[in-house]
Scaffold this active site. Structure first.
Site, PDB file in Angstrom:
ATOM      1  N   ILE A  21       0.857  -1.195   0.000  1.00 23.98           N
ATOM      2  CA  ILE A  21       0.000   0.000   0.000  1.00 23.98           C
ATOM      3  C   ILE A  21       0.895   1.247   0.000  1.00 23.98           C
ATOM      4  O   ILE A  21       0.586   2.248  -0.653  1.00 23.98           O
ATOM      5  CB  ILE A  21      -0.910   0.031   1.260  1.00 23.98           C
ATOM      6  CG1 ILE A  21      -1.758  -1.234   1.348  1.00 23.98           C
ATOM      7  CG2 ILE A  21      -1.770   1.281   1.294  1.00 23.98           C
ATOM      8  CD1 ILE A  21      -2.728  -1.432   0.222  1.00 23.98           C
ATOM      9  N   LYS A 189       6.896   2.164  20.682  1.00 21.36           N
ATOM     10  CA  LYS A 189       8.330   1.916  20.829  1.00 21.36           C
ATOM     11  C   LYS A 189       9.071   2.002  19.490  1.00 21.36           C
ATOM     12  O   LYS A 189       8.639   1.422  18.486  1.00 21.36           O
ATOM     13  CB  LYS A 189       8.562   0.523  21.448  1.00 21.36           C
ATOM     14  CG  LYS A 189       7.884   0.313  22.784  1.00 21.36           C
ATOM     15  CD  LYS A 189       8.274   1.334  23.851  1.00 21.36           C
ATOM     16  CE  LYS A 189       9.616   1.052  24.473  1.00 21.36           C
ATOM     17  NZ  LYS A 189       9.942   2.097  25.482  1.00 21.36           N
ATOM     18  N   CYS A 389     -15.205 -17.280 -12.231  1.00 18.37           N
ATOM     19  CA  CYS A 389     -14.425 -18.457 -12.599  1.00 18.37           C
ATOM     20  C   CYS A 389     -15.058 -19.731 -12.024  1.00 18.37           C
ATOM     21  O   CYS A 389     -16.021 -20.238 -12.577  1.00 18.37           O
ATOM     22  CB  CYS A 389     -12.977 -18.278 -12.159  1.00 18.37           C
ATOM     23  SG  CYS A 389     -11.855 -19.256 -13.179  1.00 18.37           S
ATOM     24  N   GLN A 393     -18.415 -21.834 -13.108  1.00 18.25           N
ATOM     25  CA  GLN A 393     -18.454 -23.265 -13.400  1.00 18.25           C
ATOM     26  C   GLN A 393     -19.463 -23.967 -12.487  1.00 18.25           C
ATOM     27  O   GLN A 393     -20.264 -24.784 -12.941  1.00 18.25           O
ATOM     28  CB  GLN A 393     -17.065 -23.872 -13.204  1.00 18.25           C
ATOM     29  CG  GLN A 393     -16.017 -23.299 -14.164  1.00 18.25           C
ATOM     30  CD  GLN A 393     -14.629 -23.915 -13.965  1.00 18.25           C
ATOM     31  OE1 GLN A 393     -14.394 -24.660 -13.030  1.00 18.25           O
ATOM     32  NE2 GLN A 393     -13.708 -23.586 -14.868  1.00 18.25           N
ATOM     33  N   ARG A 473      -8.087 -23.941 -15.494  1.00 18.54           N
ATOM     34  CA  ARG A 473      -7.637 -25.051 -16.335  1.00 18.54           C
ATOM     35  C   ARG A 473      -8.803 -25.691 -17.081  1.00 18.54           C
ATOM     36  O   ARG A 473      -8.633 -26.256 -18.148  1.00 18.54           O
ATOM     37  CB  ARG A 473      -6.947 -26.098 -15.454  1.00 18.54           C
ATOM     38  CG  ARG A 473      -5.866 -26.861 -16.177  1.00 18.54           C
ATOM     39  CD  ARG A 473      -5.112 -27.803 -15.282  1.00 18.54           C
ATOM     40  NE  ARG A 473      -4.161 -27.198 -14.383  1.00 18.54           N
ATOM     41  CZ  ARG A 473      -2.972 -26.701 -14.731  1.00 18.54           C
ATOM     42  NH1 ARG A 473      -2.595 -26.719 -15.999  1.00 18.54           N
ATOM     43  NH2 ARG A 473      -2.170 -26.185 -13.836  1.00 18.54           N
ATOM     44  N   HIS A 518     -11.724 -13.471 -14.680  1.00 15.36           N
ATOM     45  CA  HIS A 518     -11.707 -12.807 -13.372  1.00 15.36           C
ATOM     46  C   HIS A 518     -11.832 -11.289 -13.550  1.00 15.36           C
ATOM     47  O   HIS A 518     -10.817 -10.593 -13.614  1.00 15.36           O
ATOM     48  CB  HIS A 518     -10.394 -13.107 -12.645  1.00 15.36           C
ATOM     49  CG  HIS A 518     -10.284 -14.521 -12.179  1.00 15.36           C
ATOM     50  ND1 HIS A 518     -10.709 -14.928 -10.938  1.00 15.36           N
ATOM     51  CD2 HIS A 518      -9.799 -15.621 -12.797  1.00 15.36           C
ATOM     52  CE1 HIS A 518     -10.491 -16.220 -10.807  1.00 15.36           C
ATOM     53  NE2 HIS A 518      -9.942 -16.676 -11.919  1.00 15.36           N
ATOM     54  N   GLU A 520     -12.436  -9.132 -11.485  1.00 14.90           N
ATOM     55  CA  GLU A 520     -11.893  -8.383 -10.338  1.00 14.90           C
ATOM     56  C   GLU A 520     -10.499  -7.843 -10.594  1.00 14.90           C
ATOM     57  O   GLU A 520     -10.099  -6.831 -10.024  1.00 14.90           O
ATOM     58  CB  GLU A 520     -11.909  -9.240  -9.072  1.00 14.90           C
ATOM     59  CG  GLU A 520     -10.957 -10.444  -9.038  1.00 14.90           C
ATOM     60  CD  GLU A 520     -11.572 -11.736  -9.600  1.00 14.90           C
ATOM     61  OE1 GLU A 520     -12.524 -11.644 -10.396  1.00 14.90           O
ATOM     62  OE2 GLU A 520     -11.082 -12.823  -9.237  1.00 14.90           O
TER      63      GLU A 520
HETATM   64  N1  GLN Z   1     -10.746 -24.754 -10.620  1.00 13.75           N
HETATM   65  C1  GLN Z   1     -11.284 -24.160 -11.793  1.00 13.75           C
HETATM   66  C2  GLN Z   1     -10.384 -24.349 -12.999  1.00 13.75           C
HETATM   67  O1  GLN Z   1      -9.227 -24.601 -12.853  1.00 13.75           O
HETATM   68  C3  GLN Z   1     -11.572 -22.681 -11.581  1.00 13.75           C
HETATM   69  C4  GLN Z   1     -10.337 -21.875 -11.340  1.00 13.75           C
HETATM   70  C5  GLN Z   1     -10.604 -20.537 -10.720  1.00 13.75           C
HETATM   71  O2  GLN Z   1     -11.650 -20.320 -10.135  1.00 13.75           O
HETATM   72  N2  GLN Z   1      -9.658 -19.634 -10.821  1.00 13.75           N
HETATM   73  O3  GLN Z   1     -10.815 -24.234 -14.120  1.00 13.75           O
END
Ligand code: GLN
Length: 548
Positions: A21, A189, A389, A393, A473, A518, A520
């Protein structure tokens, strides 16, 4: 281009005092004074990257545009600096040694004996300069991981020392140190920090500035003490950095002590007058946010002993904050360990007290049935849901099981003999697994995604094509696509080259979106992510259509 100036940031006393930070905040105050700044991180561990480490142990793995699996601090830099950094801005002991050994094997050292000193620090210097060149930065800030006085980062400090010796006017050292207030004394301190400065001196480095982290503001006697005993040129070179409620306030804390001017003076840099910046407006929005938005994050990487470690999902947390502030809302986050739902499925009803649910990324079998109970609840009760992710799934699997009636639907990651592998593996990844090639072999970094016109995602992004970062993956199995779409789980985004499903969303639900990527990682204080904004907007709506 003008010569790059270097600011090394090292830690004293203990880890976790907020060096990342501090780096981001130094970057921000210099950017706001008109400079081009980049930042990089050196991690002392042997792992070549952060990709193979357990998130509970190490925190989040932050993925760069170019697909490097890095330390979470890189995420802080991107958020504070509002810029992308590349894999050049990240190195580990493993990475440095690997390239030195590869060079040696390639006769690049022309028959010389290759030694820990000078060849390792020289490789480090080389990498720092390459990263600076590539980023075109006027100032490169380099965070040296770990704390001074330990074995692990000695060679990195040696590299820094060499750079200072070569160009004394271009390099400064900032020691971020901790000042404890022992309970029985009730007094702050300075001694541990004095020792840290000595330890740094032992590496041939004199700190130019000390950032004094602590619970409270530093007082005058202690400021004097630190300046004297740590051989600083002036008391002004001690920057007090007390705990703040919001990390985004730290640049202002630094600027109140004129840190940008002090750095500029030492590095012979010219600063522009500070305009009222977009950052100021953002910080204001943090402080004026009113209405609470309650988000439950249902995941599995929270527990370490008796502590709850939200570091594993730091980018998710920050993305929620950015989106909430942009809507004038105050985020209230609750961590829910999905295993509690496995032990007591009725507990999932607590989710009706939340305005939104997020399931972040994850790996492996543990806790996923609990996650799917949460997803089902959010789907059926029309609670805004964003799945990232694994969250996408598992949402697809839950849908296949409970809407399509495909009992036993699963991901190949957890149940390869399932009759309905809604999430499957492609041949390249199957081979990686068979060959035990796990490091750096996932689908990583930015990929294109075409958005379906008329979809919620298309509306939120306001674009036909986007690019987002990946780390996974396994993939959505296209064999189930028609069936899923017919039943209401729409594919809203696909990769044009591979036809891989990137976004799914549920029809007839106020907000139910799952992304294979992702989002984020791309959310910034100055540029909140559209999908998180979408979630927060839906969450703030006072009339959820279905809360039975
Ligand atoms: N485990 C899942 C994959 O490998 C999702 C990975 C994750 O959420 N980053 O595809």
């Amino acid at each position: 281009m003008a010569k790059t100036k270097y600011i090394f940031v090292v830690g004293g006393v203990l880890s976790g005092v907020g060096k990342g930070i501090a780096v981001g905040s130094i970057g921000r105050i210099l950017i706001d004074r008109g400079l081009r700044v980049s930042a990089m991180k050196i991690d002392p561990y042997i792992n070549v990257d952060a990709g193979t480490m357990n998130p509970v142990e190490h925190g989040e793995v932050f993925v760069t545009e170019d697909g490097d699996e890095t330390d979470q601090d890189i995420g802080n830099y991107e958020r504070f600096l509002n810029t992308d950094v590349t894999s050049l801005n990240y190195m580990t002991t493993g990475r440095v040694y690997l390239s030195v050994i590869q060079k040696e094997r390639g006769m690049k050292y022309k028959g010389h004996c290759v030694q820990v000193v000078p060849h390792i620090p020289l490789e480090v210097v080389d990498r720092i300069k390459k990263a600076a060149d590539h980023s075109q930065a006027e100032v490169m800030i380099i965070e040296v991981g770990g704390t001074v006085g330990e074995y692990e980062n000695i060679l990195f400090l040696e590299a820094a020392r060499m750079m200072k010796l070569d160009n004394p006017d271009d390099v400064v050292f900032v020691l971020v140190s901790y000042l404890p207030v022992p309970g029985h004394l009730g007094e702050m301190k300075t001694k541990p920090t004095q020792h840290a400065a000595r330890a740094l001196n032992n590496s041939g480095i004199q700190p130019d500035f000390i950032i004094a982290r602590g619970r409270e503001e530093l007082d005058k006697p202690r400021r004097e003490k630190l300046a004297y005993f740590c051989w600083l040129r002036s008391q002004d070179d001690v920057i007090s950095a007390p705990d703040v409620e919001n990390i985004y306030d730290v640049p202002a804390v630094f600027e109140r002590q004129q840190f940008s001017q002090l750095l500029a003076k030492r590095l012979h840099l010219r600063l522009k007058k500070k305009p009222r910046s977009a950052w100021d407006s953002f910080v204001k929005s943090v402080h004026t946010a009113k209405r609470a938005v309650k988000i439950a994050v249902v995941g599995k990487y929270f527990g370490t002993g008796q502590y709850t470690l939200s570091d594993s999902y730091i980018s998710v947390i920050e993305a929620i904050k950015h989106a909430a502030y942009s809507q004038g809302a105050k985020p209230e986050l609750t961590w829910i360990d999905s295993e509690t739902y496995e032990q007591n499925p009725q507990a999932v009803h607590e989710l009706s007290h939340f305005d939104g649910v997020i399931v972040p990324g994850g790996f492996g079998t543990r806790g996923i049935e609990g996650i799917m109970l949460a997803i089902r609840f959010a789907r059926e009760r029309h609670i805004p849901y964003l799945g990232l992710c694994y969250g996408m799934q598992l949402a697809s699997i839950e849908f296949a099981r409970n809407i399509l009636g495909l009992t036993g639907a699963h991901t190949v990651e957890c149940k390869p003999d399932s009759p309905y592998l809604v999430i499957n593996v492609n041949t390249t990844q199957a081979k990686n697994i068979a060959d035990n090639r796990y490091g750096g072999t996932m689908r990583l970094g930015a990929y294109r995604c075409l958005l379906k016109k008329g979809s919620l995602a298309h509306k939120l992004y306001k674009a036909d094509e986007i690019s987002e970062r990946h780390r996974h993956r396994y993939e959505f199995n296209n064999e189930f696509r028609t069936q899923m779409e017919a039943a209401g789980l729409q594919v809203a985004g696909v990769n044009p080259e591979t036809d891989l499903v990137e976004i799914v969303e549920l029809k007839g639900h106020p907000y139910f979106v799952g992304t294979q990527f992702h989002p984020e990682f791309n959310s910034r204080p100055l540029d909140p992510h559209p999908l998180f904004v979408g979630l927060v907007k839906a969450a703030l709506r006072t009339d959820p259509p279905l809360r039975v």
